[in-house]
Design a protein around this motif. Structure first.
Motif, PDB file in Angstrom:
ATOM      1  N   MET A   1       0.860  -0.733   0.189  1.00  0.00           N
ATOM      2  CA  MET A   1      -0.301  -0.085  -0.097  1.00  0.00           C
ATOM      3  C   MET A   1       0.849   1.293  -0.043  1.00  0.00           C
ATOM      4  O   MET A   1       0.722   3.023  -0.298  1.00  0.00           O
ATOM      5  CB  MET A   1      -0.615   0.018   0.854  1.00  0.00           C
ATOM      6  N   ARG A   2       2.259   1.756   0.670  1.00  0.00           N
ATOM      7  CA  ARG A   2       3.383   2.491   0.466  1.00  0.00           C
ATOM      8  C   ARG A   2       3.550   2.557  -0.633  1.00  0.00           C
ATOM      9  O   ARG A   2       3.996   3.576  -1.167  1.00  0.00           O
ATOM     10  CB  ARG A   2       4.142   2.121   2.010  1.00  0.00           C
ATOM     11  N   GLN A   3       3.088   1.789  -1.436  1.00  0.00           N
ATOM     12  CA  GLN A   3       3.636   2.073  -3.219  1.00  0.00           C
ATOM     13  C   GLN A   3       2.983   2.947  -3.577  1.00  0.00           C
ATOM     14  O   GLN A   3       2.407   3.216  -4.563  1.00  0.00           O
ATOM     15  CB  GLN A   3       4.383   1.120  -3.514  1.00  0.00           C
ATOM     16  N   SER A   4       1.243   2.627  -3.025  1.00  0.00           N
ATOM     17  CA  SER A   4       0.351   3.426  -3.679  1.00  0.00           C
ATOM     18  C   SER A   4       0.501   4.833  -4.273  1.00  0.00           C
ATOM     19  O   SER A   4       0.644   5.492  -4.038  1.00  0.00           O
ATOM     20  CB  SER A   4      -0.867   3.305  -3.710  1.00  0.00           C
ATOM     21  N   ARG A   5      -0.137   4.781  -5.973  1.00  0.00           N
ATOM     22  CA  ARG A   5      -0.007   5.792  -6.297  1.00  0.00           C
ATOM     23  C   ARG A   5      -0.594   6.976  -5.566  1.00  0.00           C
ATOM     24  O   ARG A   5      -0.339   8.376  -5.488  1.00  0.00           O
ATOM     25  CB  ARG A   5      -1.221   6.380  -7.967  1.00  0.00           C
ATOM     26  N   LEU A   6      -1.937   6.632  -4.972  1.00  0.00           N
ATOM     27  CA  LEU A   6      -2.846   7.607  -4.086  1.00  0.00           C
ATOM     28  C   LEU A   6      -1.868   7.875  -2.470  1.00  0.00           C
ATOM     29  O   LEU A   6      -1.897   9.062  -2.333  1.00  0.00           O
ATOM     30  CB  LEU A   6      -3.812   6.801  -3.163  1.00  0.00           C
ATOM     31  N   LYS A  51       7.045   6.324   9.033  1.00  0.00           N
ATOM     32  CA  LYS A  51       6.852   4.786   9.195  1.00  0.00           C
ATOM     33  C   LYS A  51       6.230   4.247   7.963  1.00  0.00           C
ATOM     34  O   LYS A  51       5.657   4.545   7.974  1.00  0.00           O
ATOM     35  CB  LYS A  51       6.321   4.617  10.748  1.00  0.00           C
ATOM     36  N   PRO A  52       7.125   4.152   7.159  1.00  0.00           N
ATOM     37  CA  PRO A  52       6.011   4.285   5.927  1.00  0.00           C
ATOM     38  C   PRO A  52       6.052   2.196   5.981  1.00  0.00           C
ATOM     39  O   PRO A  52       5.130   0.940   5.347  1.00  0.00           O
ATOM     40  CB  PRO A  52       7.731   4.201   5.258  1.00  0.00           C
ATOM     41  N   ALA A  53       6.854   1.803   6.994  1.00  0.00           N
ATOM     42  CA  ALA A  53       6.071  -0.248   7.852  1.00  0.00           C
ATOM     43  C   ALA A  53       5.077  -0.209   7.966  1.00  0.00           C
ATOM     44  O   ALA A  53       3.768  -0.999   7.640  1.00  0.00           O
ATOM     45  CB  ALA A  53       7.022  -0.465   8.725  1.00  0.00           C
ATOM     46  N   ASN A  54       3.925   1.175   8.458  1.00  0.00           N
ATOM     47  CA  ASN A  54       3.233   0.931   9.066  1.00  0.00           C
ATOM     48  C   ASN A  54       1.585   1.286   8.183  1.00  0.00           C
ATOM     49  O   ASN A  54       0.151   1.671   8.546  1.00  0.00           O
ATOM     50  CB  ASN A  54       2.606   1.909  10.151  1.00  0.00           C
ATOM     51  N   LEU A  55       2.279   1.008   6.870  1.00  0.00           N
ATOM     52  CA  LEU A  55       1.680   0.888   5.774  1.00  0.00           C
ATOM     53  C   LEU A  55       1.614  -0.136   5.007  1.00  0.00           C
ATOM     54  O   LEU A  55       1.248  -0.223   3.328  1.00  0.00           O
ATOM     55  CB  LEU A  55       2.148   2.100   4.597  1.00  0.00           C
TER      56      LEU A  55
END
Length: 92
Positions: A1-6, A51-55
């Motif tokens: 999800m952290r790499q999503s365009r949104l 904290k991208p890990a939370n995504l």
């Protein structure tokens, strides 16, 4: 999800734009799905804390549905609702 365009687009919003978008998503007129509002809050919190890990999808699911087993399809449905809400947002 952290790499999503949104998520990447949300990351580039300034504080005023984030506030306006948050008001739009939380408006019962434009959005009748509580989980999409919660998803937006979770994304904003993760971005603010850097904290991208939370995504990660599993972590997001656990926060949206704390007592339930991970279901990819259910998270996909919430993400789709969130995306369609974001697309409907009028330009200000």
């Amino acid at each position: 999800m952290r790499q999503s365009r949104l998520v990447k687009r949300l990351e580039n919003l300034d504080s005023r734009q984030k506030e306006q978008f948050s008001k739009f998503v939380n408006s019962p007129y434009f959005n009748q799905h509580d989980q999409t509002s919660k998803l937006l809050d979770l994304i904003y919190i993760a971005l603010e804390k850097q904290k991208p890990a939370n995504l990660e999808r599993e972590k997001i699911f656990q926060k949206l549905y704390p007592k339930e087993k991970y279901e990819e399809q259910r998270l996909h449905n919430v993400s789709s609702l969130f995306s369609s809400t974001a697309i409907r947002r009028p330009r200000v």
